[in-house]
Every structure is written in C-alpha cells, then in structure tokens.
Design a protein around this motif. Structure first.
Motif, short mmCIF file in Angstrom:
data_model
loop_
_atom_site.label_atom_id
_atom_site.label_comp_id
_atom_site.label_asym_id
_atom_site.label_seq_id
_atom_site.Cartn_x
_atom_site.Cartn_y
_atom_site.Cartn_z
N PHE A 80 1.54 -10.84 -8.79
CA PHE A 80 1.06 -9.57 -8.24
C PHE A 80 2.25 -8.66 -7.97
CE2 PHE A 80 -0.91 -6.66 -5.21
CZ PHE A 80 -2.17 -6.52 -5.76
N PRO A 81 2.21 -7.39 -8.40
CA PRO A 81 3.37 -6.48 -8.24
C PRO A 81 3.78 -6.33 -6.78
CG PRO A 81 1.72 -5.53 -9.71
CD PRO A 81 1.09 -6.74 -9.10
N TYR A 82 5.09 -6.41 -6.53
CA TYR A 82 5.60 -6.34 -5.16
C TYR A 82 5.26 -5.01 -4.50
CZ TYR A 82 8.78 -5.80 -1.26
OH TYR A 82 9.30 -5.55 -0.02
N LYS A 83 5.41 -3.89 -5.25
CA LYS A 83 5.15 -2.58 -4.66
C LYS A 83 3.73 -2.47 -4.15
CE LYS A 83 8.53 0.19 -7.21
NZ LYS A 83 8.72 1.33 -8.14
N THR A 84 2.78 -2.98 -4.93
CA THR A 84 1.38 -2.94 -4.52
C THR A 84 1.16 -3.87 -3.34
OG1 THR A 84 0.77 -2.55 -6.83
CG2 THR A 84 -1.00 -3.16 -5.31
N TRP A 85 1.78 -5.07 -3.39
CA TRP A 85 1.65 -6.02 -2.29
C TRP A 85 2.18 -5.41 -0.99
CZ3 TRP A 85 5.39 -7.96 0.94
CH2 TRP A 85 4.99 -8.97 1.80
N ARG A 86 3.31 -4.70 -1.08
CA ARG A 86 3.90 -4.12 0.12
C ARG A 86 2.96 -3.11 0.78
NH1 ARG A 86 7.12 0.49 0.82
NH2 ARG A 86 8.35 0.42 2.75
N VAL A 87 2.30 -2.29 -0.03
CA VAL A 87 1.34 -1.32 0.50
C VAL A 87 0.17 -2.03 1.15
CG1 VAL A 87 -0.27 0.52 -0.11
CG2 VAL A 87 2.01 0.47 -1.14
N VAL A 88 -0.34 -3.07 0.47
CA VAL A 88 -1.47 -3.84 1.00
C VAL A 88 -1.08 -4.54 2.30
CG1 VAL A 88 -2.99 -5.81 0.57
CG2 VAL A 88 -2.56 -4.15 -1.25
N HIS A 89 0.14 -5.08 2.32
CA HIS A 89 0.61 -5.84 3.49
C HIS A 89 0.74 -4.95 4.72
CE1 HIS A 89 2.19 -9.55 5.10
NE2 HIS A 89 3.19 -8.91 5.66
N GLN A 90 0.95 -3.65 4.52
CA GLN A 90 1.08 -2.74 5.65
C GLN A 90 -0.22 -2.59 6.44
OE1 GLN A 90 2.62 0.75 3.67
NE2 GLN A 90 4.73 0.25 4.19
N ALA A 91 -1.33 -3.06 5.85
CA ALA A 91 -2.61 -3.01 6.56
C ALA A 91 -2.77 -4.17 7.54
CB ALA A 91 -3.77 -3.04 5.56
N MET A 92 -1.86 -5.15 7.48
CA MET A 92 -2.01 -6.34 8.30
C MET A 92 -2.04 -6.06 9.80
SD MET A 92 -2.62 -9.49 8.05
CE MET A 92 -3.14 -10.29 9.56
N PRO A 93 -1.21 -5.17 10.34
CA PRO A 93 -1.29 -4.89 11.78
C PRO A 93 -2.67 -4.40 12.22
CG PRO A 93 0.75 -4.02 10.90
CD PRO A 93 -0.07 -4.46 9.73
N VAL A 94 -3.31 -3.57 11.40
CA VAL A 94 -4.65 -3.08 11.72
C VAL A 94 -5.65 -4.24 11.70
CG1 VAL A 94 -6.52 -1.54 11.03
CG2 VAL A 94 -4.14 -0.79 10.83
N LEU A 95 -5.55 -5.09 10.69
CA LEU A 95 -6.46 -6.24 10.60
C LEU A 95 -6.24 -7.19 11.77
CD1 LEU A 95 -6.29 -7.03 6.77
CD2 LEU A 95 -8.00 -5.70 8.01
#
Length: 297
Positions: free
Chosen positions: A152-167
């Motif tokens: 999975f592309p790192y750039k996309t993963w990084r954007v997705v991972h930024q949602a973790m605090p909200v979750l």
C-alpha cells in the motif's frame, strides 16, 4: 517492548478480575451469559487500554527513550500496541455479535444478564456511543489491514493514518459510555480513566499539530553528496532554535510537507555552528529519489 505490553495486559486483567470478585461473579445470571458478558468487558478493556497506549506513544515522549531502548523501540511498541488493540477489538466484536447469537440458540435468553437502564440524555448518549464505536471499529480494522499490506502506498497510508486520533476519540467515548457504572468505583475504572487521559492527550496533540513542536527548527540545504549508490549525505545549516546534538542520534526531517517527517541519522558532531549532515539510506520510493528532488539552498 514486551515487558511494557505484557505488564499493561496483566494490570488491566487484574483490575478486571478484582471487579468480577467485587460484583459477585455468577450471581448476576446463568454461567454461560456471565462468561460472555465478562469476556465482552475484558476484551473491550484490553483494546481501549492498548489503543490509549498507542495514542500516547505517538507523541514521541523523549523520557521513554531510555527505558524502552530508543525512539525506534518506542515506535515499535506503538505499532504493536495498535495491532494488539485492534485484535482485541475483533474479539470484542465477535463476543458481542456472534457469541450472543450462539448462546440464544443453545441456552435461550433465560439467565441473560439484564442491561443497565438509563433515561433521558444519558440513554441517548449511550445509544450514540454504541453506534459510533461500531463504525469506528470497522474503520480501525480497515486501517490495520492497510498498515499490514506492505504494497500500500506510504503517502496514502499517511493520510489515512492521520484519521486515527479521531477514531480513537470515538472509541474512547464508546468505552466510557458503555462501561458498567460500577467500574467507576473500582480500580478498573480508575485505571481506564488514567489510560484514557493519556490517550486523549495524544489524540489532541496529534490533531492540533503539537507533536515535536517545542523542539522544531528550520534549516537550509548546503550540500548534497551521493556517498554511495544507496546512501545520500545531505548537509544543512540549521537556525538558532537548534539545541545541539550528538553524532549517531537522529532527527525527524521534513523535506516535503506532503511526504511528512522521516527519521534520519545525524552524521556530524555539534561544533557550535549549527551545521549538520544526515546519512539517508535508500529504503523506499521517497529516499531513492530524494537526491534528485533536493537542491542546495
């Protein structure tokens, strides 16, 4: 890492056991339903505890570097606490959705532990927390799959991972609202609250962009040297906010805001002139092409 994670699991399980003894064990219902209910509570407690630890470690607490053996191990602990948290969340979901249906078919509803009754605003909030928690679980599970999928592309993963605090905040609300009310007079409630405070602190620091802010400095690229086919040396002049360093340490460097910060090794000692060099090994798409992207100045 193993000691920290094992100790946390043991402490949470012990606190849960104290509550089981304090509330009378099997006196609340038929044994199968009691086992199912307590398994639901324990898996949920372990999941939110590990997730709280992961969120706190995401703030890169420097004081944990020595006991854990370096920031790389802090990150490794962060990673595995997240993986274990989602694993226990899966168990929690299976106990809630699957085991409950199996028990209904096998032993019926007789002896099932009655749900706590609430009215008004509290009832509305509990219903909301239940729905929020379920959707957050599905999203966190998807995030784990993406994290473990190395292609999975790192750039996309990084954007997705930024949602973790909200979750995490959604799951923290779920845990706080749906925990038994007797928890808050027991050690398990105090422990859950303390871990929750740490997790919420980490989530808010991440959302507000405070991680590493007090030690942040700017710099200008002064030299680019391909030391070997797979190692790039980048020299920089750092502004007066830099507080000094030792060779062999590392710093989180952001050359591209879209790419985010990466940890790179400091290859020079501190001579008081705030000049630094970094040894950057070509380990991925970003580091392999970094020499072509950077320019002196």
């Amino acid at each position: 890492m193993k000691i920290l994670l094992g100790s946390l699991l043991a402490i949470v399980t012990l606190a849960w056991g104290v509550d089981v003894l304090a509330t009378g064990g099997t006196s609340r219902g038929a044994l199968p339903w009691v086992i199912r209910q307590e398994a639901l509570y324990l898996s949920g407690l372990l999941s939110i505890a590990l997730m709280s630890l992961a969120m706190f470690l995401s703030t890169r607490p420097a004081w944990l570097e020595t006991p854990l053996g370096g920031m790389d191990r802090v990150y490794r602990t962060h990673k595995w606490s997240g993986i274990l948290a989602v694993s226990f969340a899966v168990v929690h979901w299976l106990v809630e959705e699957v085991v409950g249906d199996i028990l209904k078919a096998m032993v019926g509803r007789e002896g099932r532990i009655p749900k706590e009754q609430f009215t008004g605003f509290l009832e509305v909030m509990r219903d909301l927390a239940k729905d929020i928690g379920e959707w957050a679980f599905y999203l966190v599970l998807a995030m784990l799959v993406i994290t473990l999928w190395k292609r999975f592309p790192y750039k996309t993963w990084r954007v997705v991972h930024q949602a973790m605090p909200v979750l995490y905040l959604m799951l923290a609300l779920h845990a706080a609202m749906l925990a038994p009310t007797d928890y808050w007079t027991q050690p398990v409630g105090i422990l859950t609250a303390l871990l929750g405070v740490g997790g919420i602190y980490g989530a808010l620091c991440s959302l507000l962009g405070h991680i590493g802010r007090v030690r942040r400095a700017s710099g200008t690229v002064t030299a680019i040297d391909p030391a070997s086919p797979d190692v790039l040396t980048v020299s920089c002049q750092i502004d007066n906010k830099w507080s000094g360093h030792r060779p062999g340490q590392f710093a989180f460097i952001t050359f591209d805001e879209k790419e985010g910060a990466h940890p790179f090794t400091i290859a020079t000692s501190d001579r008081g002139d705030r000049r630094m060099s970094f040894q950057i090994k070509a380990l991925g798409d970003y580091t392999r092409t970094l020499g072509k992207r950077l320019e002196v100045g």
